[in-house]
Design a protein around this motif. Sequence first.
Motif, PDB file in Angstrom:
ATOM      1  N   ALA A   1       0.827  -1.206   0.000  1.00 15.26           N
ATOM      2  CA  ALA A   1       0.000   0.000   0.000  1.00 15.26           C
ATOM      3  C   ALA A   1       0.863   1.258   0.000  1.00 15.26           C
ATOM      4  O   ALA A   1       0.583   2.228  -0.733  1.00 15.26           O
ATOM      5  CB  ALA A   1      -0.946  -0.007   1.199  1.00 15.26           C
ATOM      6  N   ASP A   2       1.933   1.264   0.798  1.00 15.18           N
ATOM      7  CA  ASP A   2       2.832   2.420   0.823  1.00 15.18           C
ATOM      8  C   ASP A   2       3.512   2.621  -0.532  1.00 15.18           C
ATOM      9  O   ASP A   2       3.648   3.760  -1.013  1.00 15.18           O
ATOM     10  CB  ASP A   2       3.912   2.219   1.894  1.00 15.18           C
ATOM     11  CG  ASP A   2       3.375   2.370   3.307  1.00 15.18           C
ATOM     12  OD1 ASP A   2       2.258   2.876   3.472  1.00 15.18           O
ATOM     13  OD2 ASP A   2       4.085   1.951   4.246  1.00 15.18           O
ATOM     14  N   THR A   3       3.941   1.533  -1.135  1.00 14.14           N
ATOM     15  CA  THR A   3       4.590   1.621  -2.442  1.00 14.14           C
ATOM     16  C   THR A   3       3.642   2.211  -3.478  1.00 14.14           C
ATOM     17  O   THR A   3       4.039   3.060  -4.294  1.00 14.14           O
ATOM     18  CB  THR A   3       5.061   0.234  -2.899  1.00 14.14           C
ATOM     19  OG1 THR A   3       6.021  -0.269  -1.968  1.00 14.14           O
ATOM     20  CG2 THR A   3       5.698   0.286  -4.284  1.00 14.14           C
TER      21      THR A   3
ATOM     22  N   VAL B   1       1.211   4.249  -3.009  1.00 15.73           N
ATOM     23  CA  VAL B   1       1.071   5.680  -2.765  1.00 15.73           C
ATOM     24  C   VAL B   1       2.280   6.430  -3.322  1.00 15.73           C
ATOM     25  O   VAL B   1       2.131   7.468  -3.992  1.00 15.73           O
ATOM     26  CB  VAL B   1       0.899   5.973  -1.263  1.00 15.73           C
ATOM     27  CG1 VAL B   1       1.055   7.468  -0.968  1.00 15.73           C
ATOM     28  CG2 VAL B   1      -0.468   5.492  -0.788  1.00 15.73           C
ATOM     29  N   MET B   2       3.481   5.939  -3.049  1.00 23.95           N
ATOM     30  CA  MET B   2       4.676   6.606  -3.586  1.00 23.95           C
ATOM     31  C   MET B   2       4.662   6.608  -5.111  1.00 23.95           C
ATOM     32  O   MET B   2       5.010   7.617  -5.739  1.00 23.95           O
ATOM     33  CB  MET B   2       5.941   5.933  -3.043  1.00 23.95           C
ATOM     34  CG  MET B   2       6.192   6.209  -1.562  1.00 23.95           C
ATOM     35  SD  MET B   2       7.831   5.687  -0.977  1.00 23.95           S
ATOM     36  CE  MET B   2       7.623   3.912  -0.926  1.00 23.95           C
ATOM     37  N   LEU B   3       4.260   5.502  -5.707  1.00 24.83           N
ATOM     38  CA  LEU B   3       4.139   5.448  -7.168  1.00 24.83           C
ATOM     39  C   LEU B   3       3.143   6.478  -7.676  1.00 24.83           C
ATOM     40  O   LEU B   3       3.386   7.171  -8.674  1.00 24.83           O
ATOM     41  CB  LEU B   3       3.693   4.049  -7.592  1.00 24.83           C
ATOM     42  CG  LEU B   3       4.758   2.986  -7.788  1.00 24.83           C
ATOM     43  CD1 LEU B   3       4.117   1.619  -7.921  1.00 24.83           C
ATOM     44  CD2 LEU B   3       5.586   3.291  -9.031  1.00 24.83           C
ATOM     45  N   GLY B   4       2.002   6.565  -6.995  1.00 18.27           N
ATOM     46  CA  GLY B   4       0.985   7.523  -7.419  1.00 18.27           C
ATOM     47  C   GLY B   4       1.467   8.955  -7.330  1.00 18.27           C
ATOM     48  O   GLY B   4       1.200   9.768  -8.233  1.00 18.27           O
ATOM     49  N   LEU B   5       2.165   9.277  -6.262  1.00 19.46           N
ATOM     50  CA  LEU B   5       2.689  10.627  -6.097  1.00 19.46           C
ATOM     51  C   LEU B   5       3.722  10.954  -7.173  1.00 19.46           C
ATOM     52  O   LEU B   5       3.725  12.060  -7.746  1.00 19.46           O
ATOM     53  CB  LEU B   5       3.313  10.775  -4.710  1.00 19.46           C
ATOM     54  CG  LEU B   5       2.326  10.781  -3.528  1.00 19.46           C
ATOM     55  CD1 LEU B   5       3.083  10.648  -2.209  1.00 19.46           C
ATOM     56  CD2 LEU B   5       1.483  12.052  -3.532  1.00 19.46           C
ATOM     57  N   LEU B   6       4.614   9.996  -7.460  1.00 22.31           N
ATOM     58  CA  LEU B   6       5.624  10.210  -8.499  1.00 22.31           C
ATOM     59  C   LEU B   6       4.982  10.358  -9.875  1.00 22.31           C
ATOM     60  O   LEU B   6       5.360  11.228 -10.671  1.00 22.31           O
ATOM     61  CB  LEU B   6       6.624   9.046  -8.506  1.00 22.31           C
ATOM     62  CG  LEU B   6       7.581   8.982  -7.329  1.00 22.31           C
ATOM     63  CD1 LEU B   6       8.300   7.638  -7.287  1.00 22.31           C
ATOM     64  CD2 LEU B   6       8.599  10.127  -7.382  1.00 22.31           C
TER      65      LEU B   6
ATOM     66  N   GLY C   1       7.510   6.810   8.122  1.00 19.44           N
ATOM     67  CA  GLY C   1       6.571   7.904   8.312  1.00 19.44           C
ATOM     68  C   GLY C   1       6.809   9.072   7.390  1.00 19.44           C
ATOM     69  O   GLY C   1       6.296  10.180   7.637  1.00 19.44           O
ATOM     70  N   ASP C   2       7.558   8.839   6.320  1.00 16.44           N
ATOM     71  CA  ASP C   2       7.960   9.945   5.439  1.00 16.44           C
ATOM     72  C   ASP C   2       7.680   9.676   3.967  1.00 16.44           C
ATOM     73  O   ASP C   2       8.213  10.376   3.100  1.00 16.44           O
ATOM     74  CB  ASP C   2       9.458  10.227   5.628  1.00 16.44           C
ATOM     75  CG  ASP C   2       9.815  10.495   7.078  1.00 16.44           C
ATOM     76  OD1 ASP C   2       9.616  11.630   7.533  1.00 16.44           O
ATOM     77  OD2 ASP C   2      10.260   9.548   7.757  1.00 16.44           O
ATOM     78  N   ILE C   3       6.848   8.665   3.667  1.00 20.95           N
ATOM     79  CA  ILE C   3       6.650   8.304   2.263  1.00 20.95           C
ATOM     80  C   ILE C   3       5.994   9.429   1.465  1.00 20.95           C
ATOM     81  O   ILE C   3       6.161   9.516   0.243  1.00 20.95           O
ATOM     82  CB  ILE C   3       5.826   7.005   2.123  1.00 20.95           C
ATOM     83  CG1 ILE C   3       4.415   7.197   2.673  1.00 20.95           C
ATOM     84  CG2 ILE C   3       6.540   5.841   2.790  1.00 20.95           C
ATOM     85  CD1 ILE C   3       3.478   6.064   2.318  1.00 20.95           C
TER      86      ILE C   3
ATOM     87  N   ILE D   1      20.309  12.488   0.717  1.00 18.43           N
ATOM     88  CA  ILE D   1      19.279  12.956   1.656  1.00 18.43           C
ATOM     89  C   ILE D   1      18.886  11.853   2.626  1.00 18.43           C
ATOM     90  O   ILE D   1      18.630  10.715   2.213  1.00 18.43           O
ATOM     91  CB  ILE D   1      18.024  13.435   0.887  1.00 18.43           C
ATOM     92  CG1 ILE D   1      18.358  14.643   0.009  1.00 18.43           C
ATOM     93  CG2 ILE D   1      16.888  13.777   1.846  1.00 18.43           C
ATOM     94  CD1 ILE D   1      17.203  15.109  -0.849  1.00 18.43           C
ATOM     95  N   ASN D   2      18.805  12.210   3.893  1.00 14.72           N
ATOM     96  CA  ASN D   2      18.281  11.312   4.914  1.00 14.72           C
ATOM     97  C   ASN D   2      16.921  11.855   5.359  1.00 14.72           C
ATOM     98  O   ASN D   2      16.836  12.718   6.223  1.00 14.72           O
ATOM     99  CB  ASN D   2      19.237  11.229   6.106  1.00 14.72           C
ATOM    100  CG  ASN D   2      18.814  10.168   7.115  1.00 14.72           C
ATOM    101  OD1 ASN D   2      17.644   9.809   7.202  1.00 14.72           O
ATOM    102  ND2 ASN D   2      19.767   9.677   7.884  1.00 14.72           N
ATOM    103  N   ALA D   3      15.861  11.360   4.730  1.00 14.54           N
ATOM    104  CA  ALA D   3      14.504  11.815   5.042  1.00 14.54           C
ATOM    105  C   ALA D   3      13.822  10.769   5.924  1.00 14.54           C
ATOM    106  O   ALA D   3      12.833  10.142   5.536  1.00 14.54           O
ATOM    107  CB  ALA D   3      13.706  12.046   3.760  1.00 14.54           C
TER     108      ALA D   3
END
Length: 474
Positions: free
Chosen positions: A18-20, A22-27, A101-103, A121-123
């Motif tokens: 699910a997190d992946t 979301v990151m794909l969608g944002l990108l 907590g930073d995706i 970067i260390n996010a």
Amino acid sequence: MYKPKIGVISLGCPKNTADTEVMLGLLNEAGFPVTFDEQEADICLVNTCSFIGEARQESVRTLVELADSGKELVIAGCLAQHYKDDLLQEMPEARALIGTGDIHRVVEVITAIAQDKQLRINAVSEKPTYITEDLLPRLPTNLGPFAYLKIAEGCNHTCSFCIIPQLRGKFRSRSIESLVAEAKVLVANGAKEIILVSQDTTYYGLDIYERQALPELLEALHDIEGIEWIRIMYAYPTEVNERLLETIARLPKVVKYIDIPLQHSHPEVLSKMARPLNPERVVEKIRKYIPDVRIRTTFIVGFPGETDEHFEHLLEFVKAQRFDRLGVFTYSREVEVPSGHMENQIKESIKKSRRAKIMQAQHEIATQLSAQLVRATMPVLVEEYDSERELYKGRSPFDAPQIDNQVYVSDPDNSVTVGDITTVRIDKADTYDLYGAAIDLGIKSVKSARSEIHEASFNGDRRYAHYKQDHRQS
């Protein structure tokens, strides 16, 4: 602005999936080209797992292989959270870390490293606290007609073997309104089954509503047109109460399947694990309120101090309960949690031997219980066509994707459509998978026939009248 092509690899559990997505969608929304072929990628985004030793090894192996092939890396998820102080030093190919907590910062991070080739970067937040109420874009990674709905993040339990609270933070729920909005989008994009996931799904709502609100969430999701099945993953024993069980039993779209990791049966081991005692009571309660339920559970063998007597207690418990679906893990020592410092750590050879004994017992149970389903009729969510077998492949309501059993379906009347639920008569069974033929219902829709199919499937197979009798597994 230069926008590199991003290759995406997702490791670990459905929550990571699910997190992946979301990151794909944002990108994707930000205009970054994405690919699942890492060879085409300029930068590889790897969402990692660090729950147990084997998961860490898989994550590290994947990262090393990508680095050896010349890829720059963005490391996200549990491994980044776990080793936030070391990874950038140890892996020159790692351009950035993104914590659990930073995706939501993925576009910001990748934009920055794309503009400055020297930047690293260390996010990673020290303590993950982020939870979104916004409807974030998602790009599906699975090909089946199901979607994971992540209802919360983090965990408030303090199991002595588990590092998840350190990696994911305290439990934090999303609102019912936010989840209903996302579920509607997932259904509009083709999902027929919504699978609720979090570290502890039954804890849902206690932080924001001051009550267990999972029954209310189920009611709200049940009203969404287009959802056919709703599945609950990761229940905690002490939170499986009568109100929740009555709701599951009453709502037709909520599949009669409960995933409840019990971890062990012996009270001494459970006490050292800081887990609830008397697991047989919660199993009996589940079967009482949902007579046709299928139960998935997991156990840990080789926990520090587990004696032969403790193990035999667990083995007999498995044989007596005859779980429908069962997984066994060998204990993974983590130095960051209390069990990692306990005395009497168990040898790996003993752990593996104990795991094999339980799986052998469960294999025999599974074979018997699968055989009892021959001649039954059941709904099957058809997910793909298997060209090698020349059969459709799908799942019954009692099987979660990627971890449970498959149903292989012939189509004598040319009535099967991938992505739909069809009625199947089971003709043959092996230990884990079933084989059958689709039944053409004619003008009668699968939806209108759901309750009739469900009843017909298991009439004559009322194994649940006596709670310790005949349950399937995987």
